[in-house]
Design a protein around this motif. Structure first.
Motif, PDB file in Angstrom:
ATOM      1  N   ALA A 118       0.832  -1.212   0.000  1.00  0.00           N
ATOM      2  CA  ALA A 118       0.000   0.000   0.000  1.00  0.00           C
ATOM      3  C   ALA A 118       0.862   1.255   0.000  1.00  0.00           C
ATOM      4  O   ALA A 118       0.519   2.261  -0.633  1.00  0.00           O
ATOM      5  CB  ALA A 118      -0.939  -0.004   1.205  1.00  0.00           C
ATOM      6  N   VAL A 119       2.006   1.198   0.691  1.00  0.00           N
ATOM      7  CA  VAL A 119       2.900   2.351   0.715  1.00  0.00           C
ATOM      8  C   VAL A 119       3.466   2.600  -0.689  1.00  0.00           C
ATOM      9  O   VAL A 119       3.526   3.729  -1.164  1.00  0.00           O
ATOM     10  CB  VAL A 119       4.053   2.132   1.727  1.00  0.00           C
ATOM     11  N   LEU A 120       3.842   1.499  -1.362  1.00  0.00           N
ATOM     12  CA  LEU A 120       4.460   1.634  -2.688  1.00  0.00           C
ATOM     13  C   LEU A 120       3.433   1.991  -3.758  1.00  0.00           C
ATOM     14  O   LEU A 120       3.719   2.753  -4.673  1.00  0.00           O
ATOM     15  CB  LEU A 120       5.163   0.332  -3.079  1.00  0.00           C
ATOM     16  N   LEU A 121       2.219   1.426  -3.659  1.00  0.00           N
ATOM     17  CA  LEU A 121       1.222   1.591  -4.729  1.00  0.00           C
ATOM     18  C   LEU A 121       0.214   2.696  -4.420  1.00  0.00           C
ATOM     19  O   LEU A 121      -0.574   3.079  -5.279  1.00  0.00           O
ATOM     20  CB  LEU A 121       0.456   0.274  -4.936  1.00  0.00           C
ATOM     21  N   GLY A 122       0.221   3.176  -3.153  1.00  0.00           N
ATOM     22  CA  GLY A 122      -0.809   4.112  -2.724  1.00  0.00           C
ATOM     23  C   GLY A 122      -0.642   5.516  -3.286  1.00  0.00           C
ATOM     24  O   GLY A 122       0.314   5.820  -3.983  1.00  0.00           O
ATOM     25  N   GLY A 123      -1.617   6.354  -2.969  1.00  0.00           N
ATOM     26  CA  GLY A 123      -1.636   7.732  -3.448  1.00  0.00           C
ATOM     27  C   GLY A 123      -2.932   7.987  -4.179  1.00  0.00           C
ATOM     28  O   GLY A 123      -3.673   7.063  -4.488  1.00  0.00           O
ATOM     29  N   GLY A 124      -3.228   9.252  -4.417  1.00  0.00           N
ATOM     30  CA  GLY A 124      -4.438   9.588  -5.168  1.00  0.00           C
ATOM     31  C   GLY A 124      -5.655   9.726  -4.282  1.00  0.00           C
ATOM     32  O   GLY A 124      -5.568  10.213  -3.151  1.00  0.00           O
ATOM     33  N   VAL A 125      -6.787   9.235  -4.788  1.00  0.00           N
ATOM     34  CA  VAL A 125      -8.083   9.478  -4.143  1.00  0.00           C
ATOM     35  C   VAL A 125      -8.160   8.811  -2.767  1.00  0.00           C
ATOM     36  O   VAL A 125      -7.979   7.597  -2.654  1.00  0.00           O
ATOM     37  CB  VAL A 125      -9.236   8.925  -5.017  1.00  0.00           C
ATOM     38  N   PRO A 126      -8.424   9.594  -1.704  1.00  0.00           N
ATOM     39  CA  PRO A 126      -8.568   8.987  -0.379  1.00  0.00           C
ATOM     40  C   PRO A 126      -9.871   8.205  -0.256  1.00  0.00           C
ATOM     41  O   PRO A 126     -10.876   8.561  -0.871  1.00  0.00           O
ATOM     42  CB  PRO A 126      -8.553  10.178   0.584  1.00  0.00           C
ATOM     43  N   ILE A 127      -9.847   7.127   0.542  1.00  0.00           N
ATOM     44  CA  ILE A 127     -11.023   6.262   0.707  1.00  0.00           C
ATOM     45  C   ILE A 127     -12.202   7.051   1.269  1.00  0.00           C
ATOM     46  O   ILE A 127     -13.345   6.853   0.849  1.00  0.00           O
ATOM     47  CB  ILE A 127     -10.671   5.067   1.629  1.00  0.00           C
ATOM     48  N   ASP A 128     -11.911   7.978   2.187  1.00  0.00           N
ATOM     49  CA  ASP A 128     -13.014   8.753   2.796  1.00  0.00           C
ATOM     50  C   ASP A 128     -13.452   9.932   1.923  1.00  0.00           C
ATOM     51  O   ASP A 128     -14.344  10.687   2.311  1.00  0.00           O
ATOM     52  CB  ASP A 128     -12.627   9.209   4.209  1.00  0.00           C
ATOM     53  N   LEU A 129     -12.824  10.069   0.747  1.00  0.00           N
ATOM     54  CA  LEU A 129     -13.159  11.132  -0.213  1.00  0.00           C
ATOM     55  C   LEU A 129     -13.113  12.524   0.439  1.00  0.00           C
ATOM     56  O   LEU A 129     -13.830  13.436   0.025  1.00  0.00           O
ATOM     57  CB  LEU A 129     -14.547  10.893  -0.837  1.00  0.00           C
ATOM     58  N   GLY A 130     -12.276  12.651   1.446  1.00  0.00           N
ATOM     59  CA  GLY A 130     -12.087  13.961   2.077  1.00  0.00           C
ATOM     60  C   GLY A 130     -13.123  14.301   3.131  1.00  0.00           C
ATOM     61  O   GLY A 130     -13.100  15.394   3.699  1.00  0.00           O
ATOM     62  N   ARG A 131     -14.030  13.370   3.398  1.00  0.00           N
ATOM     63  CA  ARG A 131     -15.107  13.691   4.349  1.00  0.00           C
ATOM     64  C   ARG A 131     -14.647  13.682   5.808  1.00  0.00           C
ATOM     65  O   ARG A 131     -13.702  12.994   6.166  1.00  0.00           O
ATOM     66  CB  ARG A 131     -16.271  12.702   4.179  1.00  0.00           C
ATOM     67  N   ARG A 132     -15.374  14.477   6.592  1.00  0.00           N
ATOM     68  CA  ARG A 132     -15.084  14.593   8.023  1.00  0.00           C
ATOM     69  C   ARG A 132     -16.272  14.135   8.841  1.00  0.00           C
ATOM     70  O   ARG A 132     -17.398  14.190   8.370  1.00  0.00           O
ATOM     71  CB  ARG A 132     -14.782  16.059   8.373  1.00  0.00           C
TER      72      ARG A 132
END
Ligand code: CTP
Ligand code: MG
Length: 188
Positions: free
Chosen positions: A24-38
């Protein structure tokens, strides 16, 4: 000798749960799972460190590595000591280990955000064991016997103890590598 084998078995059987985090560290990045929600507490649900690419890439890599281990054991080991279990139960265990590891990782981030901690902030015990705990718990739900025979009964305790000691060390090692590669902002 039996203790050494039990220790090595622990590492062998937990490996499909250790790969997903590093992947996940190597392949991760981009759209967050929570889509920026709080949430109402004002903090992100999970934060920018948990992305779809990391989650999906991590699961696929973990299952792939597990399947290679599964095949290697079936073909090369007539004793069954390294077997993940005959088809299909061994395959279910591998999938549960890989998925559970990243679920534990997401749960850890969820807790950190609820504590008001910034992304990447260090929370020692949680950061070290979230994925092992998630992996073993999900695998318990799917294949209870698979877990207890390998990590609880008899020499299984030695296997469990070994992973509890070795996993934080490996976690630290791979995080330093991730940091040097510029994939992680902090070396933990
Ligand atoms: N990563 C990702 N998707 C995931 C898990 C990890 O993209 N599901 C990537 C992110 O780039 C993340 C890095 O791997 O920054 C390191 O992961 P980790 O240390 O677990 O996350 P942190 O950034 O420390 O965030 P948190 O504080 O939520 O643990
Ligand atoms: Mg972290």
């Amino acid at each position: 000798m039996d203790l050494l084998i039990a220790a090595l078995q622990g590492l062998w059987f937990i490996f499909p749960a250790m790969v997903p985090n590093s992947a996940a560290v190597l392949l991760g990045g981009g759209v967050p799972i929570d889509l920026g929600r709080r949430l109402k507490d004002g903090s992100r649900i999970l934060g920018d460190g948990k992305t779809w690419a990391g989650l999906i890439g991590g699961i696929i890599t973990g299952i792939s590595v597990g399947l290679i281990q599964y095949g290697a054991a079936e073909i090369l080991d007539p004793t069954g000591v390294w077997s993940f279990d005959p088809f299909p139960s061994g395959i279910y265990a591998i999938a549960a280990l890989a998925c559970g590891a990243l679920m534990g990782d997401l749960f850890g981030s969820f807790i950190k955000r609820r504590l008001g901690m910034a992304q990447g902030a260090k929370l020692p015990i949680l950061d070290m064991y979230n994925f092992v705990a998630g992996a073993l718990l999900l695998t318990m739900v799917v294949q209870r016997e698979w877990v207890v025979t390998r990590f609880v009964y008899g020499a299984g305790m030695v296997s469990l103890l070994t992973i509890l000691i070795v996993v934080p060390l490996l976690h630290r090692g791979t995080n330093i590598i991730g940091y040097r590669l510029g994939k992680k902002k902090v070396p933990w």
